[in-house]
Write an enzyme that holds these catalytic residues in place. Sequence first.
Site, mmCIF file in Angstrom:
data_model
loop_
_atom_site.group_PDB
_atom_site.id
_atom_site.type_symbol
_atom_site.label_atom_id
_atom_site.label_comp_id
_atom_site.label_asym_id
_atom_site.label_seq_id
_atom_site.Cartn_x
_atom_site.Cartn_y
_atom_site.Cartn_z
ATOM 1 C CB CYS A 32 -13.096 44.967 33.734
ATOM 2 S SG CYS A 32 -12.449 44.003 35.123
ATOM 3 C CB THR A 33 -15.924 41.209 34.805
ATOM 4 O OG1 THR A 33 -16.400 42.357 35.518
ATOM 5 C CG2 THR A 33 -14.693 40.645 35.501
#
Length: 340
Positions: free
Chosen positions: A121-122
């Site tokens: 993800c991030t």
Amino acid sequence: MRRADERCVGFGVVRTLSDMGSVALAVHDGITIFEVAAVCEVFGVDRGITGRWYDFTVCGAGDVRFGGWFRAEASQGLDGLVAADTVIVPACRDVSGDPPADLVAAVRAAHGAGARIVSICTGAFVLAAAGLLDGRRATTHWLHAELLAARYPRVTVDPNVLYVDEGDVLTSAGKAAGMDLCLHLVRLDHGVAVANDLARRLVVPPHRAGGQAQFIRAPVDTGGRGRPLADLLPWVLARLDRPLTVEDLAREANMSSRNLARHFNATTGTTPLRWLLTQRIHRAQELLETTDDSVESIAARTGMGTAATLRRHFNRAVGVPPDAYRRTFRDGLAGPSTPA
């Protein structure tokens, strides 16, 4: 141990487990619980599936706050990342500012020392800040893809895929896509059979291709049957040895070929024939890993018809011929995985 041998292929990089034996999870304040838990479940729990599992370590700067309320103490500092074969950076909740400088430096140092770097993800923002994504394709959660591209213009951000494998640097979209990438790593390191066994134990899909769309429309109910492909996909997987056509699949699903294609795109993000070919290739990989069957026999068991057809499709998809794939697996993976 550092990688002594690797081969870039269409489904990833074929590596030897002896060179991919340790995994370090890089934790820091503000990371999310789901991504951390997924990594720990996959790499931190030895379920006895194969003879050797990963040496798993959690590295961070002292006490770390997860999900805004849970605290845990890392077993090693961030400097421990440099000794790992694989470093995994989970998601952080806040990407409005720069990621922690000490984490960025530690990830950069680990990559410089030869580690395979993975983000979920991030976590891609950490890899980008470390310069590891410059000139590469990468992905992150679709909600943050535009920001990642704007902040790091040298990164080619693809917001439409589940994960991207660039060999020594891999990135994934959010939540469930992180689990897909973790299983992809297991598949590369241990083979298809072990990854499928682990997926069954975790009760998750054994393989979702990295190129599958992040956001797929929910399947539309037809005729009260519920999910239209729920019965069809297992039916196909049980008959991969047969020369199935789109018309065969449409007939079994009791719909037109055009309607079938629409549902396949909505459910899997690809076409029926492309999905079918991918399943045949993965079945061939599993048979090459786990049996001594000839290529001719495997071609028949996977519905490829002839050894020449299997070799052509396999080489195009995986990047190496079936015989070379088997040698790489047997020599590089199977040996170290056998209990002493």
